[in-house]
Design an enzyme around this catalytic site. Sequence first.
Site, PDB file in Angstrom:
ATOM      1  N   SER A  54      10.263   3.497   7.372  1.00  0.00           N
ATOM      2  CA  SER A  54       9.496   2.317   6.956  1.00  0.00           C
ATOM      3  C   SER A  54       9.955   1.795   5.607  1.00  0.00           C
ATOM      4  O   SER A  54       9.670   0.652   5.256  1.00  0.00           O
ATOM      5  CB  SER A  54       7.999   2.647   6.921  1.00  0.00           C
ATOM      6  OG  SER A  54       7.764   3.859   6.253  1.00  0.00           O
TER       7      SER A  54
ATOM      8  N   CYS B 127      -5.722  11.018  11.279  1.00  0.00           N
ATOM      9  CA  CYS B 127      -5.049  11.239  12.559  1.00  0.00           C
ATOM     10  C   CYS B 127      -5.552  12.516  13.222  1.00  0.00           C
ATOM     11  O   CYS B 127      -5.442  13.605  12.640  1.00  0.00           O
ATOM     12  CB  CYS B 127      -3.541  11.335  12.339  1.00  0.00           C
ATOM     13  SG  CYS B 127      -2.625  11.721  13.841  1.00  0.00           S
TER      14      CYS B 127
ATOM     15  N   PHE C  59       3.915   0.095   6.466  1.00  0.00           N
ATOM     16  CA  PHE C  59       4.570  -0.951   7.253  1.00  0.00           C
ATOM     17  C   PHE C  59       4.055  -0.980   8.689  1.00  0.00           C
ATOM     18  O   PHE C  59       4.284  -1.941   9.428  1.00  0.00           O
ATOM     19  CB  PHE C  59       6.088  -0.741   7.268  1.00  0.00           C
ATOM     20  CG  PHE C  59       6.886  -1.994   7.028  1.00  0.00           C
ATOM     21  CD1 PHE C  59       6.596  -3.170   7.708  1.00  0.00           C
ATOM     22  CD2 PHE C  59       7.921  -2.012   6.120  1.00  0.00           C
ATOM     23  CE1 PHE C  59       7.319  -4.321   7.489  1.00  0.00           C
ATOM     24  CE2 PHE C  59       8.653  -3.161   5.894  1.00  0.00           C
ATOM     25  CZ  PHE C  59       8.354  -4.324   6.583  1.00  0.00           C
ATOM     26  N   GLU C  60       3.337   0.077   9.115  1.00  0.00           N
ATOM     27  CA  GLU C  60       2.846   0.140  10.487  1.00  0.00           C
ATOM     28  C   GLU C  60       1.492  -0.549  10.683  1.00  0.00           C
ATOM     29  O   GLU C  60       0.965  -0.552  11.798  1.00  0.00           O
ATOM     30  CB  GLU C  60       2.705   1.604  10.928  1.00  0.00           C
ATOM     31  CG  GLU C  60       4.021   2.355  11.019  1.00  0.00           C
ATOM     32  CD  GLU C  60       3.810   3.812  11.414  1.00  0.00           C
ATOM     33  OE1 GLU C  60       2.836   4.106  12.127  1.00  0.00           O
ATOM     34  OE2 GLU C  60       4.614   4.659  10.993  1.00  0.00           O
TER      35      GLU C  60
ATOM     36  N   CYS D 244      -3.024  -7.717 -15.459  1.00  0.00           N
ATOM     37  CA  CYS D 244      -2.672  -8.643 -16.548  1.00  0.00           C
ATOM     38  C   CYS D 244      -1.842  -7.912 -17.597  1.00  0.00           C
ATOM     39  O   CYS D 244      -2.039  -6.718 -17.838  1.00  0.00           O
ATOM     40  CB  CYS D 244      -3.932  -9.216 -17.192  1.00  0.00           C
ATOM     41  SG  CYS D 244      -4.919 -10.237 -16.075  1.00  0.00           S
TER      42      CYS D 244
ATOM     43  N   ASN E  41      10.106   8.012  13.528  1.00  0.00           N
ATOM     44  CA  ASN E  41       8.952   8.709  14.103  1.00  0.00           C
ATOM     45  C   ASN E  41       8.972   8.660  15.631  1.00  0.00           C
ATOM     46  O   ASN E  41       8.046   8.170  16.278  1.00  0.00           O
ATOM     47  CB  ASN E  41       7.645   8.116  13.568  1.00  0.00           C
ATOM     48  CG  ASN E  41       7.451   8.411  12.093  1.00  0.00           C
ATOM     49  OD1 ASN E  41       8.271   9.071  11.473  1.00  0.00           O
ATOM     50  ND2 ASN E  41       6.368   7.921  11.542  1.00  0.00           N
TER      51      ASN E  41
ATOM     52  N   CYS F 261       0.496   3.031  16.394  1.00  0.00           N
ATOM     53  CA  CYS F 261      -0.037   4.264  15.824  1.00  0.00           C
ATOM     54  C   CYS F 261      -1.556   4.135  15.808  1.00  0.00           C
ATOM     55  O   CYS F 261      -2.092   3.146  15.287  1.00  0.00           O
ATOM     56  CB  CYS F 261       0.497   4.461  14.409  1.00  0.00           C
ATOM     57  SG  CYS F 261      -0.397   5.690  13.440  1.00  0.00           S
TER      58      CYS F 261
ATOM     59  N   SER G  70       8.069  11.988   6.853  1.00  0.00           N
ATOM     60  CA  SER G  70       8.753  12.672   7.953  1.00  0.00           C
ATOM     61  C   SER G  70      10.252  12.817   7.726  1.00  0.00           C
ATOM     62  O   SER G  70      10.850  13.825   8.119  1.00  0.00           O
ATOM     63  CB  SER G  70       8.498  11.929   9.266  1.00  0.00           C
ATOM     64  OG  SER G  70       8.903  10.579   9.178  1.00  0.00           O
TER      65      SER G  70
END
Length: 712
Positions: free
Chosen positions: A404, A635, A505-506, A126, A384, A478, A299
């Site tokens: 991305s 990962c 985005f993935e 706000c 990637n 991924c 990357s």
Amino acid sequence: MFLRPGGLARQAATTDCTHDSAAVPRTCGGIPRIASQWHPAAPALHRSRKVRAQLRLAPAAAALAELHGCASEQTEGIPKTLEALLARLTVPDNSKERMRRLVELGVVLEPLPADQQTTVNRVMGCTAQVWLTARLDAATGHLQFQGWSDSGISRGLVALVVSGLSGCTAEEVLQVPSSVLQRRLAAVLGPGVQTPGRTNGFANMIESAKKRARLLAMPDTMTVFPSLRISSEALEPQGTFAEAQAQYLRPDPQQVTQMADLLREKSIGVVAHFYMDPEVQGVLSAAGELWPHVAISDSLVMADTAVRMAEAGCRSICVLGVDFMSENVRAILDEAGHTDVQVYRLAEADIGCSLAEAAEADTYMSYLSTAAQTPNSVHVVYINTSLRTKALAHALVPTITCTSSNVVQTILTAFAQVPDAAVWYGPDTYMGRNLAQLFSDLAASATDDDVRRLHPEHTVETIRGLLPRFHYFNSGTCIVHHIFGGEVAEVVRTAYGDAYLAAHFEVPGEMFALAMAAKRTRDMGVVGSTSNILDFISEKVDKALSQPSPERLQFVLGTEAGMITSIVRKVQAMLRKANRNNVEVDIVFPVAPSAITTASQQTSSGPIQLPAGLAILPGPASGEGCSLEGGCAACPYMKMNTLSSLLRICKTIGTPGESLLSGFKPRTYQEDRVGGKTLAAAGCVPILHMRHFQKHKTFSSELLQDITSRGR
């Protein structure tokens, strides 16, 4: 494992929401009391005008008193009480009169007690300070809201929420369509009063009311994710997963000094990905303050940073990432003329990537073979991927890489510069699906102005025209981002609907849709790269620091948990620079409730063998982080980059034993050739096309010529 609202978690979840066994009067829709004397919320009016003010405000008080609860009859999901309040604002033709009526609603609102005007009860997003609380009448199941704001206009909006939703059941509150209310209110008040900031703020009030309704209606079933609270000098983890992430954020000074001295002594640069293990990132981040040639990034930036390090005199570069990253660093250094600079990975075994490996499969080449048979095709390949993928792809179809953060612009530019283009994106299936959904949404509900803000050469009509010519690969994911779908996204929606949502985005479509909706309707979301996410968090923290009031921001981190190191360092640096100890940031880790690993992730002791060939594979401690659907919040391939391996390699560099490090060097692809070039050189071509696009915002003439003439 998930945290349930018990102990500290329960306290955090219910401080602003309480059950009230006393009956909440349903008359007036559970409207807060109207002061019988002049309200202290209007100190600007002189006491000599008290009587006139009372008379002026009487219609607003009377209008509230005439309303009778959250009747089941609703218009577009809007409760009858709230509908009546909106109608009262709509009646006058004069915009100033409408604004005056809105302010009046705030003036007759009962103040929220000072001891409840806390950061826990604040509504995020706000423009002014807004607080909201809720109580549940256990006997009737009706909710009673109470709220306040330090701004007169915002207080009127709070009054709409408090008065319009009090007396409703939780189910009725959850059915309220905030987007419809936003449009209605904007149409009534006009842009002069209902600015984008206030429109977003009102939607955030509705989302905050929904969250409180869920907490009160389902207190024993509401799931709470692990989180890490960041203040200027402290870190407070909640849950074992968060504790694991926080453990190494303040590294051993002796380790830091040892690392920095070693790097300086041997002129070694280090480029690491955001997804490194927190233990590695903690030491490297601190060492970077003593030796400038240490960088943690996404990357794309890694290779460029390595070139700058070589130009500054670094003779060796250690790459902490998966194999395609070290291969890219090697190739870009060679392209820049630094063939004498050595590049090292941190493991002799392959450091894989499920997404990059999907593009190495025969199915991907088959996908591109179809593209090669289609006129005016252009292949937009995710950065990637390996150099081999980029080289072989470009041999089949004109190819440009993307990140991305620039994938939307890259694809829309392809369609703008080659009107009959067919765009083939890959290999990330979720990103491709999210792009298709984005374009479909634009075609269905956007205006030309909306589209032009995304890309100046497109309209709704051109977006509709490109939909049949946009293709994406269907078999690449991924394993990290796969977790952010299904039940995880549902928990984000129900328990964190009023928080800031940051998604890579993935991520699967469920999480993508949540973050995009938060971005579009409330300015509370971001979808993009790791750098985009870090910038988004920094922007919101900076906005909070521009105000003198206390604040607690909450961000749901929809990407690999390793990003937390960079987030903590960035946020704490901002808080310390501003000398603010009353602004806090909660980072929420969406992780799955159950855990399983694959054979490639098993421990050195191997799986437990059972009769008939069955095997049990050990999962992460406490079951946090991994999902039966597949994927982990951390990962496993990135975690092959260990601190001990980095130290061992750095100590060996510059000694006779350096010759034994050949297994730690990335593949160079110098022995293979395609299209008259080495595989490495051919793989750099799509990257160079992207660099031209990033610099000039257009495709190069070489790429355009290739797209329109290939195969003819």
